[in-house]
Design an enzyme around this catalytic site. Structure first.
Site, PDB file in Angstrom:
ATOM      1  N   TYR A 148       5.804   4.037  -2.225  1.00 49.18           N
ATOM      2  CA  TYR A 148       6.994   3.291  -1.782  1.00 49.18           C
ATOM      3  C   TYR A 148       7.424   3.738  -0.379  1.00 49.18           C
ATOM      4  CZ  TYR A 148      10.159  -0.092  -4.099  1.00 49.18           C
ATOM      5  OH  TYR A 148      10.800  -1.228  -4.520  1.00 49.18           O
ATOM      6  N   GLU A 179       6.114  -0.960   6.986  1.00 51.30           N
ATOM      7  CA  GLU A 179       6.860  -2.196   7.261  1.00 51.30           C
ATOM      8  C   GLU A 179       7.824  -2.001   8.427  1.00 51.30           C
ATOM      9  OE1 GLU A 179       8.666  -3.531   3.549  1.00 51.30           O
ATOM     10  OE2 GLU A 179       6.890  -2.834   2.494  1.00 51.30           O
TER      11      GLU A 179
HETATM   12  C1  LIG Z   1      14.950 -12.002   5.065  1.00 52.23           C
HETATM   13  C2  LIG Z   1      14.814 -11.065   3.962  1.00 52.23           C
HETATM   14  C3  LIG Z   1      15.066  -9.655   4.353  1.00 52.23           C
HETATM   15  C4  LIG Z   1      15.507  -8.797   3.209  1.00 52.23           C
HETATM   16  C5  LIG Z   1      15.636  -7.364   3.647  1.00 52.23           C
HETATM   17  C6  LIG Z   1      15.940  -6.498   2.521  1.00 52.23           C
HETATM   18  C7  LIG Z   1      15.557  -5.068   2.782  1.00 52.23           C
HETATM   19  C8  LIG Z   1      14.736  -4.555   1.636  1.00 52.23           C
HETATM   20  C9  LIG Z   1      14.474  -3.116   1.704  1.00 52.23           C
HETATM   21  C10 LIG Z   1      13.441  -2.695   0.671  1.00 52.23           C
HETATM   22  C11 LIG Z   1      12.081  -3.126   0.994  1.00 52.23           C
HETATM   23  C12 LIG Z   1      11.057  -2.790  -0.047  1.00 52.23           C
HETATM   24  C13 LIG Z   1       9.711  -3.192   0.440  1.00 52.23           C
HETATM   25  C14 LIG Z   1       8.623  -2.865  -0.511  1.00 52.23           C
HETATM   26  C15 LIG Z   1       7.645  -2.049  -0.213  1.00 52.23           C
HETATM   27  C16 LIG Z   1       6.615  -1.720  -1.184  1.00 52.23           C
HETATM   28  O1  LIG Z   1       6.423  -2.346  -2.192  1.00 52.23           O
HETATM   29  S1  LIG Z   1       5.664  -0.371  -0.794  1.00 52.23           S
HETATM   30  C17 LIG Z   1       4.505  -0.143  -2.140  1.00 52.23           C
HETATM   31  C18 LIG Z   1       5.121   0.586  -3.336  1.00 52.23           C
HETATM   32  N1  LIG Z   1       5.958  -0.322  -4.055  1.00 52.23           N
HETATM   33  C19 LIG Z   1       6.334  -0.157  -5.324  1.00 52.23           C
HETATM   34  O2  LIG Z   1       6.004   0.801  -6.005  1.00 52.23           O
HETATM   35  C20 LIG Z   1       7.180  -1.236  -5.866  1.00 52.23           C
HETATM   36  C21 LIG Z   1       8.121  -0.742  -6.885  1.00 52.23           C
HETATM   37  N2  LIG Z   1       9.103  -1.761  -7.117  1.00 52.23           N
HETATM   38  C22 LIG Z   1       8.999  -2.636  -8.110  1.00 52.23           C
HETATM   39  O3  LIG Z   1       8.139  -2.594  -8.941  1.00 52.23           O
HETATM   40  C23 LIG Z   1      10.015  -3.745  -8.157  1.00 52.23           C
HETATM   41  O4  LIG Z   1      10.479  -3.980  -6.944  1.00 52.23           O
HETATM   42  C24 LIG Z   1      11.217  -3.487  -8.967  1.00 52.23           C
HETATM   43  C25 LIG Z   1      12.126  -4.711  -8.893  1.00 52.23           C
HETATM   44  C26 LIG Z   1      11.970  -2.286  -8.417  1.00 52.23           C
HETATM   45  C27 LIG Z   1      10.698  -3.280 -10.378  1.00 52.23           C
HETATM   46  O5  LIG Z   1      11.713  -3.076 -11.256  1.00 52.23           O
HETATM   47  P1  LIG Z   1      11.546  -3.569 -12.734  1.00 52.23           P
HETATM   48  O6  LIG Z   1      10.951  -4.942 -12.778  1.00 52.23           O
HETATM   49  O7  LIG Z   1      12.867  -3.383 -13.362  1.00 52.23           O
HETATM   50  O8  LIG Z   1      10.503  -2.526 -13.308  1.00 52.23           O
HETATM   51  P2  LIG Z   1       9.448  -2.594 -14.441  1.00 52.23           P
HETATM   52  O9  LIG Z   1       9.613  -1.326 -15.219  1.00 52.23           O
HETATM   53  O10 LIG Z   1       8.119  -2.831 -13.877  1.00 52.23           O
HETATM   54  O11 LIG Z   1       9.817  -3.854 -15.347  1.00 52.23           O
HETATM   55  C28 LIG Z   1      10.957  -3.867 -16.194  1.00 52.23           C
HETATM   56  C29 LIG Z   1      10.647  -4.734 -17.395  1.00 52.23           C
HETATM   57  O12 LIG Z   1      10.280  -6.056 -17.019  1.00 52.23           O
HETATM   58  C30 LIG Z   1       8.949  -6.337 -17.463  1.00 52.23           C
HETATM   59  N3  LIG Z   1       8.280  -7.135 -16.440  1.00 52.23           N
HETATM   60  C31 LIG Z   1       8.560  -7.160 -15.132  1.00 52.23           C
HETATM   61  N4  LIG Z   1       7.729  -7.965 -14.499  1.00 52.23           N
HETATM   62  C32 LIG Z   1       6.862  -8.451 -15.432  1.00 52.23           C
HETATM   63  C33 LIG Z   1       5.761  -9.329 -15.379  1.00 52.23           C
HETATM   64  N5  LIG Z   1       5.324  -9.896 -14.228  1.00 52.23           N
HETATM   65  N6  LIG Z   1       5.111  -9.611 -16.528  1.00 52.23           N
HETATM   66  C34 LIG Z   1       5.507  -9.063 -17.700  1.00 52.23           C
HETATM   67  N7  LIG Z   1       6.562  -8.219 -17.818  1.00 52.23           N
HETATM   68  C35 LIG Z   1       7.222  -7.917 -16.680  1.00 52.23           C
HETATM   69  C36 LIG Z   1       8.322  -4.973 -17.653  1.00 52.23           C
HETATM   70  O13 LIG Z   1       7.248  -4.978 -18.522  1.00 52.23           O
HETATM   71  C37 LIG Z   1       9.490  -4.195 -18.204  1.00 52.23           C
HETATM   72  O14 LIG Z   1       9.721  -4.631 -19.536  1.00 52.23           O
HETATM   73  P3  LIG Z   1      10.025  -3.592 -20.692  1.00 52.23           P
HETATM   74  O15 LIG Z   1       8.798  -2.763 -20.778  1.00 52.23           O
HETATM   75  O16 LIG Z   1      10.267  -4.433 -21.879  1.00 52.23           O
HETATM   76  O17 LIG Z   1      11.226  -2.791 -20.264  1.00 52.23           O
END
Ligand SMILES: CCCCCCCCCCCCC/C=C/C(=O)SCCNC(=O)CCNC(=O)[C@H](O)C(C)(C)COP(=O)(O)OP(=O)(O)OC[C@H]1O[C@@H](n2cnc3c(N)ncnc32)[C@H](O)[C@@H]1OP(=O)(O)O
Length: 241
Positions: free
Chosen positions: A164, A171
């Site tokens: 991350y 970026e």
């Molecule tokens: C003009 C626009 C400008 C906007 C400017 C904003 C500024 C932004 C600043 C930040 C920039 C970030 C840039 C990113 C860089 C990178 O990615 S670098 C590489 C490293 N990156 C990572 O490691 C990414 C980590 N982040 C993430 O995974 C997501 O962003 C997240 C939103 C933080 C993930 O959170 P979350 O979804 O809550 O985590 P999980 O544990 O994976 O999932 C929770 C539950 O949801 C289920 N689920 C999610 N997606 C799916 C799917 N596709 N299919 C099936 N199920 C899914 C997952 O299984 C979990 O379910 P449970 O197990 O039941 O809890």
């Protein structure tokens, strides 16, 4: 109790079923989506490795993977929809920040400013994104199929600790490198006078985007640390006892 069963409350009116995750149509869609996305990022990884082996340099790498990167990074916008309709329990806001910042970087920075495509920062974020996405989408696929190798689960909730900050650094360096070109050419800027009496300075906008990483990125990182604790850390062990 598995971490899937330890989920939060139901999303009202959604296709997510009590304790069991998404309903069968949504599950079928998610399995298909996650397999396609895993395959896409795997192809991108293979293209990057082949390019490195053949050319021994990062010059021209972005151009060679641009099309496939655009397809699969843009395809991630569907993840915001998945949260919004309730078939996955992730936060719509966090997912929107994560996905939109990367889609923005691909289309409005890397692909729009040819001068910066050979920067090392491109290699940095491409590597971080690609490893992350192969692991993340395969984690979701295996989870949905109820066959999750521990290594994939561990990798999903551990690799981000390093990847991350690396990805975000790549970026930010890239946006910074784009600034002189944007300033010089006036790319995407609208100046007065014009019929709509509206002006827009893309150079300033890019600086605002960079500054917005300061409040938003720590929230994403802390969220992932929380997920790690829940799934493989102390919280998961306590529940399993
Ligand atoms: C003009 C626009 C400008 C906007 C400017 C904003 C500024 C932004 C600043 C930040 C920039 C970030 C840039 C990113 C860089 C990178 O990615 S670098 C590489 C490293 N990156 C990572 O490691 C990414 C980590 N982040 C993430 O995974 C997501 O962003 C997240 C939103 C933080 C993930 O959170 P979350 O979804 O809550 O985590 P999980 O544990 O994976 O999932 C929770 C539950 O949801 C289920 N689920 C999610 N997606 C799916 C799917 N596709 N299919 C099936 N199920 C899914 C997952 O299984 C979990 O379910 P449970 O197990 O039941 O809890």
């Amino acid at each position: 109790m598995s971490h899937r069963e330890a989920n939060g409350p139901l999303v009202p009116g959604s296709v997510r079923k009590a304790r069991g995750g998404p309903g069968s149509v949504a599950r079928l869609w998610l399995v298909t989506y996650n397999i396609v996305m895993t395959a896409g990022w795997l192809v991108l990884a293979i293209c990057m490795i082949r390019f490195g082996l053949n050319k021994g340099s990062n010059k021209g790498l972005y151009r060679s993977v641009e099309k496939i990167l655009k397809i699969f990074q843009t395809g991630a916008l569907l993840e915001v929809l998945h949260c919004a309709v309730g078939i996955v329990p992730s936060s719509v806001l966090l997912t929107a920040f994560q996905v939109s910042s990367r889609v923005f970087l691909v289309w409005a920075v890397a692909s729009s400013v040819p001068d910066i495509q050979n920067e090392y920062s491109v290699l940095l974020f491409l590597t971080a994104w690609t490893i992350t996405e192969i692991v993340r989408y395969s984690f979701y696929t295996f989870s949905l199929l109820n066959f999750l190798p521990y290594f994939i689960k561990w990798a999903r909730y551990s690799f981000f600790i390093l990847l991350y900050p690396l990805g975000v650094s790549g970026e930010l360096f890239l946006i910074y490198a784009a600034l002189p070109y944007v300033h010089k050419t006036g790319l995407y800027s609208i100046s007065l006078p014009n019929a709509y009496n509206f002006s827009f300075d893309y150079y300033i906008f890019l600086i605002i985007v960079m500054l917005s990483y300061i409040p938003i990125f720590p929230q994403l990182y802390l969220h992932m640390l929380g997920q790690r604790r829940k799934v493989i850390g102390g919280a998961a062990k306590t529940k399993g006892e």
